[in-house]
Motif scaffolding. Structure first.
Motif, PDB file in Angstrom:
ATOM      1  N   ARG A 106      38.043  26.428  14.747  1.00 51.56           N
ATOM      2  CA  ARG A 106      38.340  25.761  13.477  1.00 51.56           C
ATOM      3  C   ARG A 106      38.842  26.863  12.572  1.00 51.56           C
ATOM      4  O   ARG A 106      38.264  27.946  12.525  1.00 51.56           O
ATOM      5  N   TYR A 135      36.715  31.326   4.891  1.00 53.22           N
ATOM      6  CA  TYR A 135      35.323  30.865   4.790  1.00 53.22           C
ATOM      7  C   TYR A 135      34.361  31.972   5.203  1.00 53.22           C
ATOM      8  O   TYR A 135      33.255  32.047   4.710  1.00 53.22           O
ATOM      9  N   ILE A 167      27.148  34.649  19.553  1.00 57.13           N
ATOM     10  CA  ILE A 167      26.819  33.348  18.971  1.00 57.13           C
ATOM     11  C   ILE A 167      25.362  32.999  19.216  1.00 57.13           C
ATOM     12  O   ILE A 167      24.678  32.455  18.354  1.00 57.13           O
ATOM     13  N   GLU A 168      24.904  33.348  20.408  1.00 58.71           N
ATOM     14  CA  GLU A 168      23.529  32.986  20.742  1.00 58.71           C
ATOM     15  C   GLU A 168      22.513  33.835  19.996  1.00 58.71           C
ATOM     16  O   GLU A 168      21.380  33.420  19.798  1.00 58.71           O
ATOM     17  N   TYR A 171      22.978  35.873  16.743  1.00 57.71           N
ATOM     18  CA  TYR A 171      23.891  36.426  15.746  1.00 57.71           C
ATOM     19  C   TYR A 171      23.273  37.582  14.973  1.00 57.71           C
ATOM     20  O   TYR A 171      23.985  38.434  14.443  1.00 57.71           O
ATOM     21  N   GLU A 216      26.982  34.063   9.939  1.00 60.94           N
ATOM     22  CA  GLU A 216      26.468  32.693   9.832  1.00 60.94           C
ATOM     23  C   GLU A 216      27.611  31.721   9.541  1.00 60.94           C
ATOM     24  O   GLU A 216      27.640  30.592  10.040  1.00 60.94           O
ATOM     25  N   LEU A 246      29.765  31.039  12.725  1.00 59.32           N
ATOM     26  CA  LEU A 246      29.135  30.392  13.879  1.00 59.32           C
ATOM     27  C   LEU A 246      29.698  29.008  14.157  1.00 59.32           C
ATOM     28  O   LEU A 246      30.107  28.717  15.283  1.00 59.32           O
ATOM     29  N   PRO A 247      29.740  28.115  13.166  1.00 65.58           N
ATOM     30  CA  PRO A 247      30.243  26.764  13.461  1.00 65.58           C
ATOM     31  C   PRO A 247      31.742  26.736  13.745  1.00 65.58           C
ATOM     32  O   PRO A 247      32.242  25.745  14.276  1.00 65.58           O
ATOM     33  N   HIS A 271      31.510  28.263  17.571  1.00 59.18           N
ATOM     34  CA  HIS A 271      30.799  27.289  18.401  1.00 59.18           C
ATOM     35  C   HIS A 271      30.760  25.962  17.635  1.00 59.18           C
ATOM     36  O   HIS A 271      29.958  25.772  16.734  1.00 59.18           O
ATOM     37  N   THR A 272      31.630  25.093  18.020  1.00 60.22           N
ATOM     38  CA  THR A 272      31.779  23.841  17.247  1.00 60.22           C
ATOM     39  C   THR A 272      30.847  22.752  17.729  1.00 60.22           C
ATOM     40  O   THR A 272      30.797  21.678  17.145  1.00 60.22           O
ATOM     41  N   GLY A 273      30.121  23.032  18.802  1.00 58.52           N
ATOM     42  CA  GLY A 273      29.308  21.979  19.397  1.00 58.52           C
ATOM     43  C   GLY A 273      30.091  21.210  20.439  1.00 58.52           C
ATOM     44  O   GLY A 273      29.568  20.301  21.082  1.00 58.52           O
ATOM     45  N   GLU A 274      31.353  21.563  20.545  1.00 56.39           N
ATOM     46  CA  GLU A 274      32.193  20.971  21.582  1.00 56.39           C
ATOM     47  C   GLU A 274      32.760  22.105  22.438  1.00 56.39           C
ATOM     48  O   GLU A 274      33.117  23.154  21.918  1.00 56.39           O
ATOM     49  N   ASP A 275      32.880  21.809  23.683  1.00 56.51           N
ATOM     50  CA  ASP A 275      33.534  22.741  24.597  1.00 56.51           C
ATOM     51  C   ASP A 275      32.878  24.131  24.592  1.00 56.51           C
ATOM     52  O   ASP A 275      31.963  24.409  23.832  1.00 56.51           O
ATOM     53  N   ARG A 276      33.421  24.950  25.485  1.00 62.06           N
ATOM     54  CA  ARG A 276      32.912  26.316  25.580  1.00 62.06           C
ATOM     55  C   ARG A 276      33.702  27.241  24.658  1.00 62.06           C
ATOM     56  O   ARG A 276      34.809  26.924  24.247  1.00 62.06           O
ATOM     57  N   SER A 335      24.292  16.513  17.768  1.00 61.78           N
ATOM     58  CA  SER A 335      24.258  17.452  16.670  1.00 61.78           C
ATOM     59  C   SER A 335      25.459  18.398  16.710  1.00 61.78           C
ATOM     60  O   SER A 335      25.750  19.013  17.729  1.00 61.78           O
ATOM     61  N   TYR A 336      26.141  18.509  15.620  1.00 60.10           N
ATOM     62  CA  TYR A 336      27.291  19.403  15.488  1.00 60.10           C
ATOM     63  C   TYR A 336      27.284  19.951  14.073  1.00 60.10           C
ATOM     64  O   TYR A 336      26.612  19.422  13.184  1.00 60.10           O
ATOM     65  N   TYR A 337      28.034  21.009  13.879  1.00 63.58           N
ATOM     66  CA  TYR A 337      28.057  21.602  12.549  1.00 63.58           C
ATOM     67  C   TYR A 337      29.237  21.020  11.778  1.00 63.58           C
ATOM     68  O   TYR A 337      30.379  21.088  12.229  1.00 63.58           O
ATOM     69  N   PHE A 353      24.398  23.719  24.937  1.00 61.33           N
ATOM     70  CA  PHE A 353      24.867  25.089  24.702  1.00 61.33           C
ATOM     71  C   PHE A 353      23.711  26.026  24.368  1.00 61.33           C
ATOM     72  O   PHE A 353      23.916  27.120  23.869  1.00 61.33           O
ATOM     73  N   PHE A 367      21.625  25.736  22.024  1.00 60.56           N
ATOM     74  CA  PHE A 367      21.324  25.854  20.597  1.00 60.56           C
ATOM     75  C   PHE A 367      20.252  24.852  20.186  1.00 60.56           C
ATOM     76  O   PHE A 367      20.175  23.748  20.737  1.00 60.56           O
ATOM     77  N   LYS A 392      22.269  27.423  14.939  1.00 61.14           N
ATOM     78  CA  LYS A 392      22.514  28.823  14.605  1.00 61.14           C
ATOM     79  C   LYS A 392      21.883  29.751  15.618  1.00 61.14           C
ATOM     80  O   LYS A 392      22.283  30.907  15.722  1.00 61.14           O
ATOM     81  N   ALA A 435      20.649  30.250  19.541  1.00 62.18           N
ATOM     82  CA  ALA A 435      20.579  29.797  20.931  1.00 62.18           C
ATOM     83  C   ALA A 435      19.335  30.418  21.573  1.00 62.18           C
ATOM     84  O   ALA A 435      18.869  31.468  21.153  1.00 62.18           O
TER      85      ALA A 435
END
Lengths: 335, 666
Positions: A113, A190, A250-251, A253, A277, A280-281, A284-289, B156-158, B215, B217, B231, B233
């Protein structure tokens, strides 16, 4: 007697041959690789530092040299010219250079993003792009900051807002005019400017271009087509180590921040932590690797830039990136 | 070890072994039960929490579906989807109505943080309870894409827009014609999710339930973490097992690094796993308590067993000590001491038996003393023996020996006790002595002369005796040995002398006999053999007259007959043909001076006799010659004397000095 001599010589030669075959090959000298960062050393590049510190590059027999970026460095050009092997570069740069026929290809998107955001004071009433009309926006610039204006224009166009009603001024990295109120809106990262502004006590409304249909990747890893074709193994090894470093960053930070501080010029743990911080999003968006890319995003970016007349010569957008290596690394698993 | 200690240890062992076994079994069963209860509890919490999560999500889905199916919502959504133009009054009315009358009232129930409507196809937010979200595009979001066709929950997603983790439920809003005109979405309050996870932890201070996405997290805040959602993992054994699709439990370290018992369960519909953990320290606290109780019980029983054992041991050891003291007294010689008790148990019987034994001892002590004295006496006798004394059995093992034996053999008493009698002999003597020893044990008595070899190698002639002596079934050889070295030396000397004498005896030219009292030949020399032309064997035992004279009795001139009377040497010359013999008899007297025999010597004197005759003849002739020359010489002498005397008278010196001056000198 002659036969005995011949047999003896043959036996000795066989032994020497076997001895030679049995010996392990001497360790191969590591491949020396230069990585051009997008900016100065900071948490923005934490994954690279983690890969270095945890020895992932060394395990891949690669010796990496990190080169800091600056406003004066044309990162894409350093990659294309072969001065560096890999670079952290924005996808906009990739698409522009590709439009000029430059043989540069993205291998992975670290920031999936875009960290580019428009900020307005919380009490300004500016909460969406339509509120930009008649306002002064600090977003113009060249080189690394071109993406701000690009995204602003794309967003306004997407929302069918007349950009001419907006006063676009050069971006001030110090945000002095924004602090003073002379500038209503400013573009910022950001993971950088926003943190500094908030640290200075500013309450902000953030307008994300992505919320208005302008979805861009931010930091990507790119190299030349030549390196991909001539030494794909090096590309694979470098990318594998890098993604592993990012995964670790990411895991954990906090650990990544600690590692970053070894490199960072600004050895401010609080700032680096906040940056970490914030990103991080985005990573790692919560989607995909981590590092994964979607063709539709590339097509959308290409379309947006084409609309902005930033692409000199249209080209097949799939040439600007390759999923070959991340697919190999992840074994086809994207989730 | 004393019997009291033994009994006490026995009691302790009898108590400790079954108690420990029972205690351990109880502890083990208890531990298993507690562990099973704990793991069952954790697993059941996982099931309950996952059901609660499911219920919460389903309630949210039902809630949003109910909203989406409201006719007015569908109508307003259709209007907004058709218009997309804010200034349009119908759009503004629909926007206001849907927010104020439908979306916002639903927020009061607390399930959603935000409700918003996204109109197709751009997916931009047409109406939202959060005005700031109005106009944003969500056409790339999965909840919009999936929500167009079905009720969908995006895990859950950011959310960058909200700058916080989010979970969104979406559902299609159908127009009056049944086509999807919009997507209604609601952002779930993740705080509620965390509340569901942490609630009902009971009295446990460490029970922790949380969700982790694929993942790794955190999706909900763990009990001991803050701001972990999306935040941080975490990779633990439980989480890895859960994310690999397994349901179960394990023992591992949690995200804090603390050892826990954890149950994990994969939730495929949410693509996350639920983890419930409890610190092992807390989980094992009852087990530890149980172990302490078991250990305490074992210790208490052991102490009681030791106490009882000591008490019981005293009832046995006290009379035994009394017996021991009595035994000491008796051992010290006080046979009058009484230790008998009236107790009816075995110890009482023993004490009485002890008294009886003391009485018997008193009786036997006398004979024992006598025996002791006799033994002392025999020791004195044995040790005072001039020679060596020995006693050994058929196996050749020495049982007794005297001091002399040690002195002579130069072996110590300890060495002798390990030796065989044959060890002090060597060479042929060894076999000889072995045979003699064997004969003693067969015949009963035997003696032998042999050379004793001392430890230092000195060789001493000994005369050994041996008498068989049997004690019960066992046979012994008892005997003495006497040093006969001196005797042997004398015997050797005598033998040499005898040899010399025999040589002399044989080498003389006299025929010599030793005769007994009856004139029988006892010994004869070789000359006698030659004289009488008979071997010695034929001469021995015969009367001398039979040999010499060939008569049946002695001749009257026999010098023996005279010597018997005179007890002095008697001789006789005897002519046999041309040969002359001189017979000499020397009587042999016994200690009392009586005639006991004689030495009879015969000498061939034929030559002497002839020489005598020739001498006699010469003497006779000489005498004659002497008579003839003596007169003449005497006359010459007288003439010379007369001349000398005349000259002297004349005052002249003597003329013949050799004849002297006068007759006296002549």
């Amino acid at each position: 007697m002659k036969n005995i001599t011949r047999i003896s010589i043959l036996l000795i030669l066989s032994g020497l041959l076997m001895f030679g075959c049995g010996r392990s090959e001497p360790p191969k000298a590591p491949d020396e690789v230069k990585l051009q960062l997008k900016w100065i050393h900071q948490a923005q590049f934490a994954g690279f530092y983690m890969a270095q510190e945890k020895g992932y590059y060394a395990k891949e027999n690669i010796k990496v040299t990190f080169l800091e970026g600056s406003q004066d460095i044309d990162i894409a050009e350093t990659i294309i010219s072969g001065k560096v092997d890999f670079g952290v570069v924005s996808p906009e740069e990739i698409l522009i250079r590709r439009g000029r026929g430059a043989p540069i290809t993205t291998l992975a998107a670290i920031y999936r993003r875009s960290a580019a955001v428009f900020a307005a004071r919380a009490d300004s009433g500016i909460v969406r792009p339509s509120d930009f009309i008649g306002k002064t926006i600090a977003a113009a610039g060249t080189g690394g900051v071109i993406e701000y204006e690009l995204k602003l224009r794309a967003m306004m166009k997407k929302l069918k807002i007349d950009i001419s009603k907006v006063k676009i001024i050069p971006l001030d990295p110090t945000y002095k005019d924004f602090y003073s109120g002379k500038t209503d809106i400013t573009a910022a990262y950001y993971t950088g400017g926003i943190i500094r502004m908030r640290k200075n006590g500013m309450k902000l409304n953030l307008i994300w271009p992505g919320d208005y249909g302008v979805n861009f990747y931010s930091d990507t890893i790119a190299t030349t087509d030549r390196l991909i074709s001539e030494n794909p193994d090096l590309v694979r090894r470098f990318l594998r180590a890098t993604l592993k470093g990012w995964q670790d960053a990411i895991e954990d930070y906090r650990k990544a921040v600690a590692v970053t501080l070894k490199y960072a010029q600004v050895k401010d743990s609080e700032t680096q932590t906040a940056m970490m911080e914030a990103m991080l999003p985005l990573v790692h968006t919560g989607e995909d690797r981590i590092g994964w890319m979607k063709p539709e995003i590339w097509h959308a970016m290409y379309g947006t830039m084409l609309e902005q007349d930033l692409i000199e010569k249209p080209f097949e957008v799939d040439q600007a990136y390759t999923l070959r290596f991340i697919k190999e690394i992840y074994g086809g698993k994207i989730e | 070890m004393k019997i009291a200690a033994r009994i006490t240890i026995l009691f302790l062992l009898m108590a400790i072994v079954p108690t420990v076994i029972v205690g351990y079994l109880g502890y083990d069963i208890g531990k298993r039960t507690i562990l099973k209860e704990t793991t069952d509890h954790l697993v059941s919490i996982n099931i309950l929490k996952s059901r609660e999560l499911e219920r919460w999500v389903n309630d949210s889905k039902s809630s949003i579906e109910e909203l989406a199916q409201r006719p007015l919502v569908r109508q307003y959504a259709s209007v907004m989807a058709a218009s997309h133009d804010m200034p349009d009054p119908s759009y503004r009315k629909a926007h206001k109505e849907i927010i104020e009358n439908h979306l916002k009232p639903r927020l009061k129930y607390g399930v959603f943080n935000e409700l918003f409507v996204m109109c197709s196809p751009a997916g931009h937010i047409s109406a939202s309870t959060d005005e700031r979200q109005d106009g944003k595009y969500r056409n790339t979001r999965r909840y919009f894409i999936e929500g167009k066709s079905r009720t969908y929950v995006e895990g859950s997603y950011y959310s960058p827009a909200l700058e916080q983790p989010a979970m969104t439920v979406s559902t299609p809003v159908k127009g009056m014609d049944g086509n999807t005109v919009a997507v209604l979405a609601g952002r779930l309050d993740l705080g509620e999710l965390s509340k569901i996870m942490v609630q009902e932890s009971g009295k446990s201070s460490t029970l922790d339930t949380y969700l982790v996405n694929s993942f790794n997290f955190f999706i909900s805040e763990p009990r001991f973490g803050e701001d972990y959602v999306l935040k941080k993992a975490v990779r633990t054994e439980g989480i890895e097992a859960g994310l690999s699709g397994k349901d179960g439990f394990g023992f591992y370290k949690d995200y804090r690094g603390v050892p826990v018992i954890g149950a994990y369960k994969w939730l495929p519909e949410f693509k996350m796993c639920i983890i419930t953990e409890i610190d092992q320290a807390e989980a094992f606290a009852p087990v530890k308590h149980l172990a302490q109780i078991a250990a305490g019980t074992v210790i208490a029983i052991c102490i009681a067993a030791v106490f009882l054992g000591m008490l019981f041991a005293r009832t046995i050891s006290r009379p035994l000590r009394s017996l021991a003291a009595g035994a000491e007294e008796i051992g010290g010689g006080n046979l009058e001491c009484k230790v008998g008790t009236s107790a009816k148990d075995e110890i009482g019987e023993l004490s009485r038996a002890f008294d009886r034994m003391a009485q018997e001892l008193q009786k036997t002590t006398v004979s024992r003393d006598e025996f002791s004295r006799e033994r002392d006496f025999s020791d004195s006798v044995i040790n005072s023996l001039p020679g060596v004394f020995y006693l050994f059995d058929e196996n050749g093992r020495f049982y007794r020996w005297n001091k002399n034996f040690e002195i002579v053999t130069e072996y110590s008493a300890e060495e002798i006790s390990q030796m065989s009698p044959l060890d002090i002999f060597s060479g042929e003597d060894k076999q000889l002595v072995a045979d003699k020893i064997q004969e003693v044990f067969v015949k009963g008595e035997e003696s032998v002369e042999a050379v004793l070899v001392t430890r230092s190698g000195r060789r001493i002639f000994y005369y050994f005796t041996g008498i068989r002596h049997a004690i019960g079934d066992r046979k012994f050889l008892v005997g003495v040995g006497i040093d006969i070295s001196e005797r042997k030396k004398i015997e050797e000397k005598e033998a040499r002398t005898a040899q010399e004498w025999q040589s002399t005896f044989d080498s003389t030219n006299n025929a010599i006999w030793i005769l007994d009292q009856d004139q029988r030949v006892l010994r004869s020399n070789r000359t006698a053999e030659r004289f009488f032309h008979r071997p010695c064997g034929e001469l021995i035992g015969k009367h001398c007259w039979e040999i010499v004279h060939g008569t049946a009795q002695p001749i009257p001139e026999c010098p023996l007959l005279r010597a018997r009377k005179s007890l002095c040497r008697e001789t006789m010359e005897l002519q046999v043909g041309e040969v002359w013999f001189e017979v000499t008899v020397d009587p042999i007297l016994d200690a009392a001076g009586r005639y006991a025999g004689a030495v009879h010597s015969i000498i061939d004197i034929t030559e002497r006799k002839r020489a005598e005759e020739r001498l006699k003849e010469h003497l006779d002739e000489l005498r004659r010659w002497n008579d003839a020359f003596a007169g003449r010489e005497m006359r010459n002498l007288e003439l010379k004397l007369e001349v000398n005397e005349l000259l002297l008278k004349a005052g002249l010196p003597a003329r013949y000095e050799s004849a002297g001056k006068n007759r006296d000198e002549a």
